[in-house]
Design a protein around this motif. Structure first.
Motif, PDB file in Angstrom:
ATOM      1  N   ILE A  72    -141.226   3.899 -45.087  1.00  0.00           N
ATOM      2  CA  ILE A  72    -139.892   4.131 -46.467  1.00  0.00           C
ATOM      3  C   ILE A  72    -138.742   3.280 -46.073  1.00  0.00           C
ATOM      4  O   ILE A  72    -138.115   2.843 -46.792  1.00  0.00           O
ATOM      5  N   LEU A  73    -138.152   4.467 -45.317  1.00  0.00           N
ATOM      6  CA  LEU A  73    -137.520   4.188 -44.673  1.00  0.00           C
ATOM      7  C   LEU A  73    -136.981   2.679 -43.994  1.00  0.00           C
ATOM      8  O   LEU A  73    -135.722   2.153 -44.242  1.00  0.00           O
ATOM      9  N   ALA A  74    -137.541   2.153 -43.358  1.00  0.00           N
ATOM     10  CA  ALA A  74    -138.257   0.389 -43.052  1.00  0.00           C
ATOM     11  C   ALA A  74    -137.890  -0.025 -44.623  1.00  0.00           C
ATOM     12  O   ALA A  74    -137.650  -1.433 -44.155  1.00  0.00           O
ATOM     13  N   GLU A  75    -139.235  -0.137 -45.342  1.00  0.00           N
ATOM     14  CA  GLU A  75    -139.386  -0.799 -46.079  1.00  0.00           C
ATOM     15  C   GLU A  75    -138.588  -0.763 -47.708  1.00  0.00           C
ATOM     16  O   GLU A  75    -138.023  -1.767 -48.174  1.00  0.00           O
ATOM     17  N   ARG A  76    -138.204   0.759 -47.497  1.00  0.00           N
ATOM     18  CA  ARG A  76    -137.642   0.779 -48.587  1.00  0.00           C
ATOM     19  C   ARG A  76    -138.145   0.647 -50.375  1.00  0.00           C
ATOM     20  O   ARG A  76    -136.864   0.162 -50.752  1.00  0.00           O
ATOM     21  N   PRO A  77    -138.979   0.784 -50.419  1.00  0.00           N
ATOM     22  CA  PRO A  77    -139.399   1.037 -51.965  1.00  0.00           C
ATOM     23  C   PRO A  77    -138.647   2.113 -52.945  1.00  0.00           C
ATOM     24  O   PRO A  77    -138.046   1.978 -54.097  1.00  0.00           O
TER      25      PRO A  77
END
Length: 587
Positions: free
Chosen positions: A422-427
């Protein structure tokens, strides 16, 4: 910040005039010396120029309206006292210091003349220190104690300490340990220079952060003013807004500023300790003993190159390394630095990114979280290396634990990995409006295991991170905050539907929250049971006032329909009552 750098360069230029002249003259005497006397004078003059350069830089920094007073915010009285003290110290110590350096360069170590000059110089320095710091109730000490609470609690220690140290150096030299006294004085000088450089760096970074915080506050104040100018009043906006507020702790620039200040202060203190360790390690035998007291022994695999006539090959071999008390203390030092970085580095990153970039709150939160993980991993790797824990030694334990934890805590590990995704891809990001499993709300916190969503009733839902990666998620504000409202209206049969649609379009176009591109549209949808069904579709730029805008559109349409004589009918039902005549006849 540029005027501060310019002032620092100008301060150095003012202070370097005479010291650089002495340094250049001393260098010329060394290169063009025709005898040992000229060579010794050149060396002494060069050393004197370097010492005088540092003293004069401090003196110029505390000048009236100078670097310390205007840019660093130092007290005017403190700057005036320090400037007068440094000016007097340079005048009274210049000649004895030059004579001592010249005799030390040309004479034998510890002869009578050199020792006498050294004692005289230390007496002069001691008198100047006593004049500056004693009694502890003088104006300078009281001002410093009022500014720094840690100095107020230990006033006698840091005022009498320098005086006692100078007296100790004199006693050591008089009793015959002149070389030790000289080395102690040299290390004290190095300590003062390093501390002054650390203080300069800390003050520069503190001012840089202060300017960033001021810039951030100005930008946020302008943004709030623009938002207020778009609405009638703050009370109306607050009443119409259906968006739950994000946690204020994560959005308070003052809190982040305090964290950044604490981080700089702690790093400066730890760096000062490390520098003092390096300066005094060769002088104090007690510090060196710490590296000779092994606690346990580890064996490490080392790659050794082997050169031959044909080619160079490498060979691995095991070497023994002792983990000493010094290594353990350095591991504790690294652990302290890691804990400080993990706890306080988000404040520094937030303050810098808020004013220097256009990143939103979610991006800044992701960067801060990833940086905390990186600092933690680097710190733990260094600590394990210092205490002798290698991957080859613990890999069997990690393998066993990973298998056991994989079965017993697979959900926790899955949520942790999904949190990283979530922190990397940030959906999703902090402040996004999402709908998951029928629950709609604002993303308020993203943690390692779960994410918090605050719904419209201000209830906080804790959703495991795995649900956001493997499940279906509706993010209303991921790439575009534009959204559509649908207003359903029924008019009575026989009404001019074209005129009704024109009224609805006029109401929508005149509303300040409705977008003109894409513009509103109205349609005649259906012949209902009791009414003709008309639908107004309008687009809003964001979700802040969605409920309030919908309410206002319904209200205005109702008022305009009443003015135009257009009625909105009630639901109609025809009820037929049938009686059975045969039953009546039987009775």
């Amino acid at each position: 910040f540029r005027p501060t750098l310019r002032a620092m360069l100008l301060t150095f230029g003012l202070a370097a005039e005479w010291p650089l002249s002495m340094l250049v003259t001393g260098t010329l005497l060394q290169t063009q010396a025709v005898g040992q006397t000229m060579l010794h004078f050149g060396l002494a003059l060069s050393e004197l120029g370097i010492i005088l350069l540092w003293l004069n830089c401090v003196r110029q920094a505390v000048r009236p309206d100078g670097l310390a007073e205007v840019h660093f915010g130092w007290n005017n009285t403190v700057c005036q006292i320090l400037r007068q003290w440094f000016h007097g110290t340079i005048l009274v110590t210049l000649l004895p210091l030059f004579l001592f350096l010249a005799v030390r360069q040309g004479g034998s170590e510890g002869d009578l003349i050199e020792r006498s000059l050294f004692i005289v110089l230390m007496i002069i320095v001691g008198a100047r220190v006593i004049r500056l710091l004693l009694p502890p109730s003088n104006l300078l000490v009281s001002r410093l104690s009022a500014s720094f609470s840690i100095l107020a609690t230990s006033g006698w220690l840091w005022t009498l300490g320098p005086v006692a140290l100078v007296a100790l150096v004199i006693v050591i030299s008089v009793t015959g340990f002149h070389y030790t006294a000289v080395q102690l004085s040299i290390r004290c000088g190095h300590t003062l220079v390093v501390m002054s450089l650390l203080l300069l760096g800390h003050q520069l970074l503190t001012r840089w952060l202060r300017l960033h915080r001021t810039s951030t506050r100005l930008l946020e104040a302008r943004a709030r003013a623009m938002e207020r100018s778009k609405s009638d009043s703050d009370e109306t906006d607050a009443a119409n807004s259906s968006i739950p507020p994000v946690d204020e702790d994560e959005e308070d620039v003052e809190v982040f500023g305090l964290q950044a200040d604490a981080l700089l202060r702690n790093i400066a203190c730890l760096t000062a300790l490390a520098c003092m360790w390096g300066i005094w390690l060769d002088v104090l035998p007690a510090l060196r003993v710490l590296d000779h007291k092994p606690l346990w022994t580890v064996y490490e695999e080392v790659v050794v190159p082997i050169e031959s006539e044909e080619a160079t090959t490498v060979q691995t071999r095991m070497e023994r390394r002792d983990v000493t008390v010094g290594s353990l203390l350095f591991a504790v030092f690294t652990l302290t630095l890691t804990v400080i970085g993990v706890r306080q580095i988000p404040g520094l990153i937030e303050v810098v990114l808020r004013s220097e970039s256009k990143l939103d709150a979610g991006a800044r939160y992701a960067i801060c979280t990833v940086m905390r993980y990186v600092v933690l991993l680097i710190g733990m790797a260094m600590i394990f290396r210092l205490v002798g824990l290698r991957w080859s030694q613990v890999q069997w334990l990690v393998a066993g634990l990973s298998v056991g934890l994989g079965f017993g805590m697979q959900e926790i590990f899955a949520n942790f990995v999904c949190g990283l995704i979530i922190l990397a891809e940030r959906p999703i990001r902090i402040g996004d409006i999402v709908t998951i499993d029928g629950v709609s709300g604002v993303v308020s916190k993203i943690r390692i295991r779960a994410t918090s969503i605050t719904d419209w009733d201000r209830r906080e839902y804790i959703v495991p991170n795995r649900e956001f990666i493997t499940g279906k998620l509706l993010n209303w504000t991921l790439s575009d905050t534009t959204n559509r409202v649908v207003v359903n209206v029924g008019v009575a049969y026989g009404t001019d539907t074209n005129r009704a649609r024109e009224i609805m379009l006029e109401v929508a176009r005149n509303h300040p929250n409705v977008m003109s591109d894409p513009g509103p549209i109205t349609t005649f949808e259906n012949f209902g049971d009791s009414a003709l069904d008309l639908v107004l579709r309008a687009y809003l730029p964001n979700l802040d006032n969605r409920l309030g805008t919908t309410t206002e559109l319904y209200t205005l349409i109702n008022l305009r329909f009443a003015e135009e004589g257009i009625s909105i009918p009630f639901p109609q039902r025809d009820v037929h009552v049938q009686t059975d005549s045969s039953i009546d006849k039987a009775e």
